[in-house]
Design an enzyme around this catalytic site. Structure first.
Site, PDB file in Angstrom:
ATOM      1  N   LYS A  22      35.486  34.000  38.322  1.00 37.85           N
ATOM      2  CA  LYS A  22      34.243  34.797  38.337  1.00 37.85           C
ATOM      3  C   LYS A  22      34.262  35.839  37.220  1.00 37.85           C
ATOM      4  CE  LYS A  22      33.992  38.377  41.254  1.00 37.85           C
ATOM      5  NZ  LYS A  22      33.677  39.704  40.693  1.00 37.85           N
ATOM      6  N   ASN A  23      35.397  36.534  37.059  1.00 39.60           N
ATOM      7  CA  ASN A  23      35.420  37.670  36.138  1.00 39.60           C
ATOM      8  C   ASN A  23      35.497  37.260  34.676  1.00 39.60           C
ATOM      9  OD1 ASN A  23      35.129  39.311  38.313  1.00 39.60           O
ATOM     10  ND2 ASN A  23      37.290  39.889  38.452  1.00 39.60           N
ATOM     11  N   CYS A 117      31.173  52.345  42.908  1.00 32.63           N
ATOM     12  CA  CYS A 117      31.052  51.204  43.821  1.00 32.63           C
ATOM     13  C   CYS A 117      32.045  51.409  44.951  1.00 32.63           C
ATOM     14  CB  CYS A 117      31.240  49.903  43.071  1.00 32.63           C
ATOM     15  SG  CYS A 117      32.938  49.491  42.875  1.00 32.63           S
ATOM     16  N   ARG A 122      34.563  54.363  38.870  1.00 35.43           N
ATOM     17  CA  ARG A 122      34.444  53.334  37.819  1.00 35.43           C
ATOM     18  C   ARG A 122      33.554  53.763  36.654  1.00 35.43           C
ATOM     19  NH1 ARG A 122      34.124  47.593  40.672  1.00 35.43           N
ATOM     20  NH2 ARG A 122      35.001  46.918  38.685  1.00 35.43           N
ATOM     21  N   ASP A 305      43.179  43.267  42.470  1.00 31.09           N
ATOM     22  CA  ASP A 305      42.270  42.433  43.278  1.00 31.09           C
ATOM     23  C   ASP A 305      43.013  41.628  44.338  1.00 31.09           C
ATOM     24  OD1 ASP A 305      39.935  41.633  40.594  1.00 31.09           O
ATOM     25  OD2 ASP A 305      40.299  43.430  41.777  1.00 31.09           O
ATOM     26  N   ARG A 397      30.035  37.075  47.215  1.00 28.67           N
ATOM     27  CA  ARG A 397      29.803  37.458  45.810  1.00 28.67           C
ATOM     28  C   ARG A 397      30.812  36.764  44.913  1.00 28.67           C
ATOM     29  NH1 ARG A 397      29.228  43.778  44.664  1.00 28.67           N
ATOM     30  NH2 ARG A 397      29.235  42.827  42.598  1.00 28.67           N
TER      31      ARG A 397
HETATM   32  C1  EPZ Z   1      37.426  44.322  36.261  1.00 28.13           C
HETATM   33  O1  EPZ Z   1      36.731  45.519  36.562  1.00 28.13           O
HETATM   34  C2  EPZ Z   1      37.143  43.378  37.409  1.00 28.13           C
HETATM   35  N1  EPZ Z   1      35.705  43.126  37.495  1.00 28.13           N
HETATM   36  C3  EPZ Z   1      37.649  43.972  38.719  1.00 28.13           C
HETATM   37  O2  EPZ Z   1      37.478  42.971  39.720  1.00 28.13           O
HETATM   38  C4  EPZ Z   1      39.139  44.264  38.586  1.00 28.13           C
HETATM   39  O3  EPZ Z   1      39.583  44.902  39.764  1.00 28.13           O
HETATM   40  C5  EPZ Z   1      39.393  45.162  37.374  1.00 28.13           C
HETATM   41  O4  EPZ Z   1      38.837  44.545  36.189  1.00 28.13           O
HETATM   42  C6  EPZ Z   1      40.875  45.395  37.135  1.00 28.13           C
HETATM   43  O5  EPZ Z   1      41.507  44.170  36.921  1.00 28.13           O
HETATM   44  C7  EPZ Z   1      35.154  42.255  36.624  1.00 28.13           C
HETATM   45  O6  EPZ Z   1      35.817  41.703  35.766  1.00 28.13           O
HETATM   46  C8  EPZ Z   1      33.684  42.000  36.793  1.00 28.13           C
HETATM   47  P1  EPZ Z   1      38.782  48.180  34.440  1.00 28.13           P
HETATM   48  P2  EPZ Z   1      36.589  46.652  35.405  1.00 28.13           P
HETATM   49  O7  EPZ Z   1      37.824  48.641  33.401  1.00 28.13           O
HETATM   50  O8  EPZ Z   1      36.506  46.003  34.089  1.00 28.13           O
HETATM   51  C9  EPZ Z   1      39.089  52.916  34.606  1.00 28.13           C
HETATM   52  C10 EPZ Z   1      36.687  42.008  41.693  1.00 28.13           C
HETATM   53  O9  EPZ Z   1      37.062  42.170  42.865  1.00 28.13           O
HETATM   54  N2  EPZ Z   1      38.061  52.934  33.558  1.00 28.13           N
HETATM   55  O10 EPZ Z   1      39.954  47.354  34.027  1.00 28.13           O
HETATM   56  O11 EPZ Z   1      35.522  47.588  35.816  1.00 28.13           O
HETATM   57  C11 EPZ Z   1      38.561  52.393  35.942  1.00 28.13           C
HETATM   58  O12 EPZ Z   1      37.941  53.418  36.679  1.00 28.13           O
HETATM   59  C12 EPZ Z   1      36.537  43.206  40.789  1.00 28.13           C
HETATM   60  O13 EPZ Z   1      36.461  40.888  41.170  1.00 28.13           O
HETATM   61  C13 EPZ Z   1      37.742  54.149  32.960  1.00 28.13           C
HETATM   62  O14 EPZ Z   1      38.274  55.195  33.320  1.00 28.13           O
HETATM   63  O15 EPZ Z   1      37.997  47.389  35.564  1.00 28.13           O
HETATM   64  C14 EPZ Z   1      39.824  51.900  36.598  1.00 28.13           C
HETATM   65  O16 EPZ Z   1      40.501  52.988  37.180  1.00 28.13           O
HETATM   66  C15 EPZ Z   1      36.783  44.511  41.518  1.00 28.13           C
HETATM   67  N3  EPZ Z   1      36.801  54.163  31.972  1.00 28.13           N
HETATM   68  C16 EPZ Z   1      40.662  51.379  35.425  1.00 28.13           C
HETATM   69  O17 EPZ Z   1      40.094  51.975  34.247  1.00 28.13           O
HETATM   70  C17 EPZ Z   1      36.179  53.006  31.548  1.00 28.13           C
HETATM   71  O18 EPZ Z   1      35.335  53.081  30.627  1.00 28.13           O
HETATM   72  C18 EPZ Z   1      40.636  49.861  35.255  1.00 28.13           C
HETATM   73  O19 EPZ Z   1      39.268  49.458  35.274  1.00 28.13           O
HETATM   74  C19 EPZ Z   1      36.518  51.790  32.171  1.00 28.13           C
HETATM   75  C20 EPZ Z   1      37.472  51.776  33.170  1.00 28.13           C
END
Ligand code: EPZ
Length: 430
Positions: A22-23, A117, A122, A305, A397
């Site tokens: 999905k991701n 969320c 996030r 995840d 989802r």
């Molecule tokens: C992706 O989310 C996935 N979603 C998430 O899967 C997954 O948990 C996550 O990566 C980590 O592997 C999709 O791919 C659609 P991050 P993403 O940016 O990209 C912080 C699921 O269940 N951060 O790697 O949003 C953030 O708050 C979902 O399928 C910032 O601070 O995750 C987090 O603490 C849930 N500033 C950390 O980085 C930013 O601009 C990692 O988030 C971006 C992120």
């Protein structure tokens, strides 16, 4: 509202086919609009988030042709509206990938600002930092992000935090910038590599995806491609943990075992047998399972995840375990639901202390988010008695035919929506 009703206690045994990631798919759908030619994407999971992303692409004027349930053709040549409406972002945060795609191709885009969320605030500051570094003017007004650029120029970007979304979004914009871009401290997830491979099949020049330094030489134009999404490592891991929780024997098929290394390692640590085949992994849990320690980390570490699924299995493993969530600040909401099934878990800050019990007891619980919902289903499959899981739209989802795949493995589970159906199930299994 639809629910899953489960009679627990059956070891899950058999084979399950894993679908597309999905991701990876959510981002790859966005890349498809970066060319005026037609892009065919195969092995798409048929889940709600994917269908919302396809609606978002149609919403800005992209042409979407559904070839079959797992294949679409997308053509971005007719895109006229560079504003991605809030209704899509509200449904799936990943609609923000259209920001990087539209900015890369049209040097202009407007996308509603995603909210927080279920698992944390996030922010997307790193995404915007990357776009600004490439020369875009990025403003946020009235909940709308607007990004414009006379032209994007390649540059050196260091990500303060490892972020999957920021890495992918910046990579998309940089793919059509002028000159070279380096992204340091990049995310290394398999789906980052998949997006880079798809872009390269469209004529982009991206090297180093899967390492923490990605080098991109911008190109003026991208062209058509036919691309198949990689298997979903989290769906695979979820079924592997269902085998552990139910003391079963499951072979997950159509996977890339290397992507599951950290999941396999934890299953071995707690006493499962794991056999790796070319494109399958078999998990057998015949012996009592025991405690361990786990910390979620960016890939190749243990995936966040998979954190709820891990806690569910440790909750019925001997001894006391710790689960440390280092990625998101609010990813233990399921613990209160699991406590209704008898779990003994204490959360202190970002650490869950899990004291193993002998068996969960069936109860009525509610899915707080996608992965926690799947974890509660696993708990129900292992529990003594009947479990009803509410709010299963979260689960649907990201998991295609979740309950049907579980039934094929011997689970007693139905999707119901009325008291009459619940009664009928209870009579059938009693
Ligand atoms: C992706 O989310 C996935 N979603 C998430 O899967 C997954 O948990 C996550 O990566 C980590 O592997 C999709 O791919 C659609 P991050 P993403 O940016 O990209 C912080 C699921 O269940 N951060 O790697 O949003 C953030 O708050 C979902 O399928 C910032 O601070 O995750 C987090 O603490 C849930 N500033 C950390 O980085 C930013 O601009 C990692 O988030 C971006 C992120």
């Amino acid at each position: 509202m639809e629910q899953y009703i489960i009679k627990g206690g059956n070891p899950l045994v058999g084979e399950v086919e894993i679908g597309g990631a999905k991701n990876a798919a959510l981002a790859i759908l966005a890349t498809a609009i970066m060319t005026d030619e037609t892009v065919t994407i195969e092995n798409l999971p048929n889940v709600r988030d994917i269908n919302v992303m396809l609606d978002a692409i149609k919403g800005i004027g992209g042409k979407v042709e559904r070839v079959d349930v797992h294949t679409v053709k997308i053509n971005g040549s007719m895109i006229s509206d560079l504003l991605v409406d809030y209704e899509y972002i509200k449904k799936i945060r990943a609609s923000y990938y259209l920001l990087g795609a539209l900015l890369g191709k049209y040097k202009r885009a407007e996308v509603a600002l995603p909210g927080g969320c279920d698992i944390g605030s996030r922010p997307i500051d790193l995404h915007l930092k990357g776009f600004r570094a490439l020369g875009a003017n990025v403003d946020i007004h009235h909940g709308l992000i607007s990004a414009t650029a006379d032209g994007l120029k390649g540059t050196h970007i260091y990500l303060d935090k490892v972020s999957v979304g920021a890495t992918i979004n910046i990579m998309m914009a940089a793919a059509m910038a002028e000159g070279k871009t380096t992204i340091e401290n990049a995310a290394k997830e398999p789906h980052v590599v998949d997006v880079a491979n798809c872009l390269n099949s469209m004529g982009a020049k991206i090297r180093g995806a899967g390492t923490d330094v990605i080098r991109i030489s911008g190109v003026e134009r991208l062209h058509k491609t036919e691309y198949s999404i990689i298997p979903d490592q989290i769906e695979a891991g979820t079924f592997m943990f269902a085998a552990a929780a139910t003391r079963g024997d499951i072979t997950v098929k159509n996977v890339i075992p290397k992507h599951l290394d950290s999941i396999t390692a934890k299953l071995l640590e707690i006493g499962c047998e794991v056999e790796e085949l070319d494109d399958a992994v078999r998990v057998v849990a015949s012996k009592p399972l025991h405690h361990t320690q786990v910390t979620t980390l960016p890939y190749p570490g243990f995936p966040t995840d998979m954190q709820p699924q891990m806690s569910v299995v440790l909750g019925i493993s001997e001894g006391t375990s710790t689960v440390t969530e280092s990625i998101f600040e609010n990813r233990f909401k399921y613990v209160d639901e699991l406590a209704r099934m008898g779990a003994s878990i204490k959360v202190e800050s970002n650490i869950a202390i899990v004291t193993g019990i002998s068996q969960y007891l069936g109860a009525r619980v509610s899915a707080p988010d996608l992965r926690a919902g799947a974890a509660l289903v696993i708990a129900g499959l292992a529990a003594d008695g009947i479990t009803i899981v509410d709010d299963i739209y979260y689960i649907e989802r990201g998991y295609e035919d979740f309950h049907l795949k579980l039934k094929l493995l011997g689970a007693q589970v139905e999707k119901v929506s009325t008291e009459k159906e619940i009664l009928k199930f209870k009579l059938k299994v009693s």
